[in-house]
Design a protein around this motif. Structure first.
Motif, PDB file in Angstrom:
ATOM      1  N   GLN A   1     -39.597  21.959-117.142  1.00 53.66           N
ATOM      2  CA  GLN A   1     -40.704  21.056-116.791  1.00 53.66           C
ATOM      3  C   GLN A   1     -41.984  21.443-117.534  1.00 53.66           C
ATOM      4  O   GLN A   1     -42.716  20.579-118.022  1.00 53.66           O
ATOM      5  CB  GLN A   1     -40.926  21.063-115.277  1.00 53.66           C
ATOM      6  N   ARG A   2     -42.250  22.735-117.638  1.00 53.05           N
ATOM      7  CA  ARG A   2     -43.438  23.166-118.397  1.00 53.05           C
ATOM      8  C   ARG A   2     -43.335  22.745-119.852  1.00 53.05           C
ATOM      9  O   ARG A   2     -44.319  22.313-120.457  1.00 53.05           O
ATOM     10  CB  ARG A   2     -43.608  24.690-118.285  1.00 53.05           C
ATOM     11  N   ASN A   3     -42.132  22.875-120.417  1.00 50.19           N
ATOM     12  CA  ASN A   3     -41.931  22.471-121.813  1.00 50.19           C
ATOM     13  C   ASN A   3     -42.266  20.994-122.027  1.00 50.19           C
ATOM     14  O   ASN A   3     -42.969  20.616-122.972  1.00 50.19           O
ATOM     15  CB  ASN A   3     -40.476  22.712-122.243  1.00 50.19           C
ATOM     16  N   LEU A   4     -41.734  20.155-121.121  1.00 52.98           N
ATOM     17  CA  LEU A   4     -41.929  18.713-121.295  1.00 52.98           C
ATOM     18  C   LEU A   4     -43.370  18.299-121.001  1.00 52.98           C
ATOM     19  O   LEU A   4     -43.897  17.363-121.611  1.00 52.98           O
ATOM     20  CB  LEU A   4     -40.951  17.940-120.420  1.00 52.98           C
ATOM     21  N   MET A   5     -44.013  18.987-120.095  1.00 55.54           N
ATOM     22  CA  MET A   5     -45.421  18.675-119.827  1.00 55.54           C
ATOM     23  C   MET A   5     -46.306  19.115-121.000  1.00 55.54           C
ATOM     24  O   MET A   5     -47.278  18.445-121.338  1.00 55.54           O
ATOM     25  CB  MET A   5     -45.857  19.287-118.509  1.00 55.54           C
ATOM     26  N   LEU A   6     -45.942  20.233-121.634  1.00 58.34           N
ATOM     27  CA  LEU A   6     -46.678  20.643-122.826  1.00 58.34           C
ATOM     28  C   LEU A   6     -46.461  19.632-123.948  1.00 58.34           C
ATOM     29  O   LEU A   6     -47.397  19.269-124.664  1.00 58.34           O
ATOM     30  CB  LEU A   6     -46.232  22.031-123.288  1.00 58.34           C
ATOM     31  N   ARG A   7     -45.239  19.161-124.091  1.00 58.26           N
ATOM     32  CA  ARG A   7     -44.943  18.149-125.111  1.00 58.26           C
ATOM     33  C   ARG A   7     -45.813  16.911-124.903  1.00 58.26           C
ATOM     34  O   ARG A   7     -46.366  16.344-125.848  1.00 58.26           O
ATOM     35  CB  ARG A   7     -43.457  17.787-125.040  1.00 58.26           C
TER      36      ARG A   7
ATOM     37  N   LYS B   1     -54.955  25.029-130.485  1.00 62.28           N
ATOM     38  CA  LYS B   1     -55.975  25.647-129.642  1.00 62.28           C
ATOM     39  C   LYS B   1     -55.996  25.015-128.259  1.00 62.28           C
ATOM     40  O   LYS B   1     -56.025  25.711-127.230  1.00 62.28           O
ATOM     41  CB  LYS B   1     -57.354  25.515-130.307  1.00 62.28           C
ATOM     42  N   GLU B   2     -55.990  23.684-128.218  1.00 56.60           N
ATOM     43  CA  GLU B   2     -56.132  22.988-126.943  1.00 56.60           C
ATOM     44  C   GLU B   2     -54.859  23.021-126.102  1.00 56.60           C
ATOM     45  O   GLU B   2     -54.921  22.867-124.889  1.00 56.60           O
ATOM     46  CB  GLU B   2     -56.534  21.526-127.192  1.00 56.60           C
ATOM     47  N   SER B   3     -53.690  23.211-126.730  1.00 53.82           N
ATOM     48  CA  SER B   3     -52.439  23.180-125.962  1.00 53.82           C
ATOM     49  C   SER B   3     -51.979  24.570-125.538  1.00 53.82           C
ATOM     50  O   SER B   3     -51.587  24.773-124.387  1.00 53.82           O
ATOM     51  CB  SER B   3     -51.333  22.487-126.770  1.00 53.82           C
ATOM     52  N   ILE B   4     -52.013  25.555-126.463  1.00 58.88           N
ATOM     53  CA  ILE B   4     -51.496  26.886-126.097  1.00 58.88           C
ATOM     54  C   ILE B   4     -52.489  28.008-126.414  1.00 58.88           C
ATOM     55  O   ILE B   4     -52.139  29.187-126.338  1.00 58.88           O
ATOM     56  CB  ILE B   4     -50.139  27.173-126.792  1.00 58.88           C
ATOM     57  N   GLY B   5     -53.719  27.647-126.745  1.00 59.53           N
ATOM     58  CA  GLY B   5     -54.762  28.653-126.917  1.00 59.53           C
ATOM     59  C   GLY B   5     -54.642  29.495-128.177  1.00 59.53           C
ATOM     60  O   GLY B   5     -55.227  30.582-128.253  1.00 59.53           O
ATOM     61  N   ILE B   6     -53.918  29.020-129.185  1.00 56.74           N
ATOM     62  CA  ILE B   6     -53.756  29.764-130.434  1.00 56.74           C
ATOM     63  C   ILE B   6     -54.846  29.348-131.423  1.00 56.74           C
ATOM     64  O   ILE B   6     -55.033  28.155-131.692  1.00 56.74           O
ATOM     65  CB  ILE B   6     -52.362  29.511-131.053  1.00 56.74           C
TER      66      ILE B   6
ATOM     67  N   MET C   1     -41.012  23.083-129.816  1.00 53.02           N
ATOM     68  CA  MET C   1     -40.027  24.160-129.699  1.00 53.02           C
ATOM     69  C   MET C   1     -40.651  25.505-130.084  1.00 53.02           C
ATOM     70  O   MET C   1     -40.435  26.511-129.413  1.00 53.02           O
ATOM     71  CB  MET C   1     -38.835  23.829-130.601  1.00 53.02           C
ATOM     72  N   HIS C   2     -41.446  25.514-131.154  1.00 48.80           N
ATOM     73  CA  HIS C   2     -42.102  26.756-131.565  1.00 48.80           C
ATOM     74  C   HIS C   2     -43.223  27.140-130.601  1.00 48.80           C
ATOM     75  O   HIS C   2     -43.437  28.329-130.339  1.00 48.80           O
ATOM     76  CB  HIS C   2     -42.652  26.613-132.983  1.00 48.80           C
ATOM     77  N   MET C   3     -43.923  26.161-130.088  1.00 55.93           N
ATOM     78  CA  MET C   3     -45.015  26.456-129.157  1.00 55.93           C
ATOM     79  C   MET C   3     -44.514  27.167-127.908  1.00 55.93           C
ATOM     80  O   MET C   3     -45.172  28.067-127.381  1.00 55.93           O
ATOM     81  CB  MET C   3     -45.730  25.163-128.763  1.00 55.93           C
ATOM     82  N   VAL C   4     -43.339  26.755-127.408  1.00 55.16           N
ATOM     83  CA  VAL C   4     -42.815  27.346-126.169  1.00 55.16           C
ATOM     84  C   VAL C   4     -41.824  28.469-126.457  1.00 55.16           C
ATOM     85  O   VAL C   4     -41.250  29.046-125.540  1.00 55.16           O
ATOM     86  CB  VAL C   4     -42.157  26.274-125.275  1.00 55.16           C
ATOM     87  N   GLN C   5     -41.603  28.758-127.762  1.00 52.57           N
ATOM     88  CA  GLN C   5     -40.696  29.821-128.204  1.00 52.57           C
ATOM     89  C   GLN C   5     -39.286  29.621-127.649  1.00 52.57           C
ATOM     90  O   GLN C   5     -38.624  30.560-127.200  1.00 52.57           O
ATOM     91  CB  GLN C   5     -41.239  31.198-127.822  1.00 52.57           C
ATOM     92  N   ALA C   6     -38.827  28.367-127.691  1.00 52.30           N
ATOM     93  CA  ALA C   6     -37.466  28.053-127.251  1.00 52.30           C
ATOM     94  C   ALA C   6     -36.479  28.351-128.374  1.00 52.30           C
ATOM     95  O   ALA C   6     -36.832  28.312-129.554  1.00 52.30           O
ATOM     96  CB  ALA C   6     -37.370  26.582-126.831  1.00 52.30           C
TER      97      ALA C   6
END
Length: 603
Positions: free
Chosen positions: A146-152, A268-273, A548-553
């Motif tokens: 669910q976190r993955n899809l909400m981030l997407r 930056k806005e999605s995963i703070g990188i 996929m890379h953002m969530v390290q799947a």
């Protein structure tokens, strides 16, 4: 028996309840994660997409009927609870966002009962993929998915937000299109109205976005589904989502600039990188020479070294033979692995063979500066020393060499480089290394087709300074093409497009099209080019790969709601499936079932 929601309205999602709500009455709804019955008290963990909230039932607060209902609850029952928020009466759970509060239930309704699920609804599930994908609607309840899809969802929103502010117009392009001969295989859709004719599902919106530039829309953007009938792997699906764009009156630097700022904003806005700009650039030739890949992972070293000059004239026939046939000798230096056993090295040889090598030459530099090698007996001490020096090897290092045509050498050493990096644990998974790869070859030779084919597509602009080689040395012509690479994965790619008729016609000629066949396939685009076409360029991202890379799947399937498996089927819906005879008759299609049975029996 399921009850009605009548009169109830959810006031909060589970983790929207906080210390600020202590003493307030709230209404929460969700799934029962687990139940603990302590006799006079019953606790449940209530789960929705936001997370988990503890509910406490005692008969004094919820009444005898409500307490009895609470005792009936099982995992995955859907319930609505009305109650008052209070500080936890028992130990605080530091692992939960709501770990220091709970809701004292005053009313409960069982909205839906559940059978026992075929696997636990939990993070980092160890359940086999085929079971999870068969019951994907249950798998999608898992908090990590669910976190993955909400981030997407957030990434798609951020992209749209950025593009609108940059003056892009979102335009939907057709899904039923015309089949084109270049690239991967098309998915075909038969036409009932035009018997014997077929639509193709788009591999990309390429032609339509170029037409939008002809139409004066200047900057186009779309998040769209694309389809390719190709073999699948961890980062591929038959249907995938593309974040697509095209810009008019631009050249390479303009496209790269807007996309660098897009990536910086989204990450930056999605995963703070924090993405540092400008992003590094590397030509295709440099990437292949240093990393053996046009999508290099630059988070670690182990770079390739060309030792062809050193190997020339040596006594080892494998090296000299490759050089005489126009190939090269290259190697990688693996630190501290000279002591690898023969069985381990044999596994590396087998890996090399899967990438087209006939074998793999190795040389271990022992601590006493003697050598353990598969080819030392064919070379003098001076030749071996020169090779070790050229590879900048130290005592304890293992040298791996490939000698063949450049493409084979690059493929083999590029794969070995990644394999050894994983073995040596050299890869920092929290590092995000972006890289532009530029100046791709315009054309690549296809042994299967016995002709040159476009490395990207037939509408890619050649570099002006190379165009005079198109007749004499087509393989040396570079393209105004660029890929954006992240940690060894191509996130997206694009190019400046051809907008001059003479160059486009010549490109078709080089690719083996007759004038008639080019017009038959691409006539609507070529016609449009007769009426004033601006210089234009574009790029498209694989949205699934990016997330996929953002969530390290490990698999692209973990960021797609309803993915397919390796044979392009859906285990949940059982697609593709057969259709009834009436539908086939309307489409003028006949399936030869007997032939299929014979073929399957022979297999």
């Amino acid at each position: 028996m399921a009850e009605s929601m009548k009169g109830l309205h959810r006031s909060h999602r589970c983790t929207e309840v906080s210390n600020e709500n202590i003493g307030e009455k709230v209404t929460v709804m969700g799934w029962v994660q687990k139940r603990r019955n302590l006799g006079s008290l019953i606790f449940i963990d209530l789960r929705d997409r936001s997370g988990i909230l503890q509910i406490m039932f005692d008969e004094a607060s919820v009444g005898a009927e409500g307490f009895e209902k609470a005792g009936q609850l099982r995992s995955e029952y859907v319930v609505a609870v009305v109650g008052t928020v209070q500080k936890r009466s028992a130990a605080v759970n530091e692992n939960l966002k709501t770990g220091d509060i709970e809701v004292i239930a005053e009313d409960i309704r069982i909205l839906s009962e559940s059978e026992t699920p075929p696997f636990p609804i939990e993070e980092n599930s160890q359940t086999k993929d085929d079971i999870r994908l068969k019951y994907r609607y249950l798998d999608l309840r898992r908090p990590d998915i669910q976190r993955n899809l909400m981030l997407r969802s957030k990434v798609a929103y951020l992209m749209r937000d950025f593009m609108m502010k940059e003056g892009f117009v979102e335009v939907e392009t057709p899904v039923l299109t015309k089949s084109t001969p270049e690239g991967a295989r098309d998915y075909l859709v038969p036409s009932r109205v035009h018997p014997g004719s077929f639509y193709a599902l788009p591999q990309s919106p390429q032609l339509f976005k170029q037409l939008l530039m002809c139409a004066g829309y200047d900057r186009y953007f779309q998040i769209t589904k694309c389809f390719r009938d190709e073999d699948l792997r961890a980062d591929r699906q038959p249907e995938f989502t593309q974040a697509d764009m095209e810009l008019a009156f631009v050249d390479v630097d303009d496209v790269l600039d807007v996309n660098e700022r897009l990536l910086q904003y989204v990450f930056k806005e999605s995963i703070g990188i924090d993405v540092k700009l400008p992003l590094p650039r590397m030509t295709w030739q440099e990437a292949m020479d240093r990393f053996g890949s046009d999508k290099p992972d630059t988070r670690f070293g182990l770079e390739l070294k060309d030792v062809s000059d050193v190997a020339a004239g040596c006594g080892f026939g494998v090296f000299t033979g490759a050089l005489e046939n126009g190939g090269s000798v290259r190697g990688i230096c693996v630190p501290g692995r000279a002591s690898m056993g023969r069985k381990q090295i044999d596994k590396l040889v087998d890996l090399a063979k899967t990438y087209g090598a006939k074998g793999l030459a190795y040389l271990g530099v022992n601590e006493d500066r003697t050598y353990k090698s598969s080819f030392a007996k064919f070379m003098t001490e001076d030749e071996l020393a020169a090779l070790v020096s050229a590879m900048e090897a130290k005592p304890g290092d293992l040298l791996l060499f490939a000698a063949d045509k450049n493409k084979v050498v690059w493929d083999v050493l590029g794969a070995l480089r990644l394999h050894m990096a994983k073995e040596l644990e050299l890869i920092d998974k929290n590092q995000y290394n972006f890289l532009w790869i530029t100046e791709f070859p315009l054309l690549e030779w296809s042994e299967e087709e016995n002709r040159y084919m476009a490395m990207h597509h037939p509408f890619t602009m050649p570099m002006e300074e190379d165009w005079d080689k198109v007749d004499t040395d087509p393989g040396a012509v570079r393209a105004k093409a660029y890929d954006i690479v992240l940690n060894g994965t191509e996130l997206g790619g694009g190019s400046v497009r051809i907008h001059q008729n003479d160059i486009q016609e010549k490109m078709f000629e080089v690719l083996g099209f007759t004038k008639e066949s080019a017009w038959e396939q691409f006539g609507f685009l070529l016609n449009a080019f007769r009426f004033g076409v601006p210089p234009h360029a574009g790029l498209a991202y694989g949205l699934d790969r990016m997330v996929m890379h953002m969530v390290q799947a490990d698999s692209i399937r973990d960021v797609i709601a309803f993915p397919k498996v390796k044979d392009a089927s859906c285990l949940m819906s059982e697609a593709p499936g057969t259709v009834d005879e009436k539908q086939l008759k309307e489409l003028g299609i006949k399936v030869d079932a007997e032939s299929e049975k014979v073929e399957k029996t022979e297999e």
